[in-house]
Design an enzyme around this catalytic site. Sequence first.
Site, mmCIF file in Angstrom:
data_model
loop_
_atom_site.group_PDB
_atom_site.id
_atom_site.type_symbol
_atom_site.label_atom_id
_atom_site.label_comp_id
_atom_site.label_asym_id
_atom_site.label_seq_id
_atom_site.Cartn_x
_atom_site.Cartn_y
_atom_site.Cartn_z
ATOM 1 N N LYS A 2 -2.151 -1.528 -3.773
ATOM 2 C CA LYS A 2 -3.027 -0.355 -3.692
ATOM 3 C C LYS A 2 -2.200 0.912 -3.811
ATOM 4 C CE LYS A 2 -6.065 1.899 -0.418
ATOM 5 N NZ LYS A 2 -6.588 1.915 0.912
ATOM 6 N N LYS A 36 0.868 -1.190 0.000
ATOM 7 C CA LYS A 36 0.000 0.000 0.000
ATOM 8 C C LYS A 36 0.897 1.231 0.000
ATOM 9 C CE LYS A 36 -3.548 2.448 2.606
ATOM 10 N NZ LYS A 36 -4.537 2.386 3.676
HETATM 11 C C1 PBG Z 1 -6.887 3.905 5.579
HETATM 12 C C2 PBG Z 1 -7.471 3.581 4.243
HETATM 13 C C3 PBG Z 1 -7.360 4.408 3.122
HETATM 14 C C4 PBG Z 1 -8.040 3.780 2.084
HETATM 15 C C5 PBG Z 1 -8.549 2.586 2.584
HETATM 16 N N1 PBG Z 1 -8.172 2.460 3.912
HETATM 17 C C6 PBG Z 1 -6.777 5.748 2.962
HETATM 18 C C7 PBG Z 1 -5.520 6.078 3.640
HETATM 19 O O1 PBG Z 1 -4.598 5.269 3.747
HETATM 20 O O2 PBG Z 1 -5.456 7.217 4.092
HETATM 21 C C8 PBG Z 1 -8.149 4.375 0.724
HETATM 22 C C9 PBG Z 1 -9.173 3.835 -0.204
HETATM 23 C C10 PBG Z 1 -9.463 4.700 -1.368
HETATM 24 O O3 PBG Z 1 -8.828 5.738 -1.616
HETATM 25 O O4 PBG Z 1 -10.383 4.328 -2.100
HETATM 26 N N2 PBG Z 1 -6.817 2.908 6.508
#
Ligand code: PBG
Length: 308
Positions: free
Chosen positions: A231, A178
């Site tokens: 991601k 991620k």
């Molecule tokens: C945070 C989380 C995020 C997303 C899913 N879980 C955002 C972040 O890391 O700030 C992003 C999902 C998206 O942008 O569709 N735990």
Amino acid sequence: MVRETKVSLTSLMYPMFVHNNGRENVPIQSMPGIFRFAQDNLYGEIESCLQLGVNSFVLFPAVKDELKDKVASYALREDNFYLQTARQIKSRFPDVVLMSDVALDPYSSDGHDGIVENGKILNDETLPILSAMSVLQADAGFDIIGPSDMMDGRVGAIRDALEDNGFTDTLIMSYAAKYASAFYGPFRDALDSAPKFGDKKTYQMDPANKWEALREAINDEEEGADIIMVKPALSYLDIIHLLKENINLPISAYNVSGEYAMVYAASQNGWLDKDRVMQEMLLSIRRAGADIILTYFAKEYAQLMNKI
Ligand code: PBG
């Protein structure tokens, strides 16, 4: 007949936002067509997705500000509305595949995924909270636990906690690779969960790094993950491909909020053909190697496929 790649509805997961702050569904400005659903309205929406052939969902809570604190204690309240919603979904629709979110940010007054002290994110101190959240979620009926927090060692900690509590059939989909991405902006609007200070670069990955993604995935596989996620998806198709070739687990990709928002913004201006771009995007993510795609397009794609 000779087409190599297909995007079937069974490979899609639909992320959904739920709140318990009144009875109205709240549209998310930066994500046209996506809502924070009021708890009671969510079940009807799930039913209409099921009728279209979308069977898998990822649930995120939009928590009231007054319930947020530094240690995300609302996440560990056994009666919290997120867990209640999951129980309802699984009792009404037992065959649905339901995935949770494990991270502190929806519940954190700091807007970070871990505990914050003196401006630092405390990795190891966060692990027991993530583990306890996961056990409660498994107990509420979630089929898949989805740690999106990126603390090191959390997959192992969660796996141990699940085993110790008898949840031997619950899967873990690890957000393994991620990235610290600007494409999450609209999601943070949806949950009102943007970090109150700093950024997430001390725990999310540097977009410049490829081999680190492989190391993260190998670690998570060893710690007991069942599915490995990349991601965001579109700027990271090479990473999806790399992991698919090297990791012997199903690979998922999260087609994130900013990727959805871009397509909508351009199509609302008449600059892009949304339906065609959506299909091409999902196809490219599958072609890169993703077995599973988390996408806000899931319902719309299903509607399109049902028409054709
Ligand atoms: C945070 C989380 C995020 C997303 C899913 N879980 C955002 C972040 O890391 O700030 C992003 C999902 C998206 O942008 O569709 N735990």
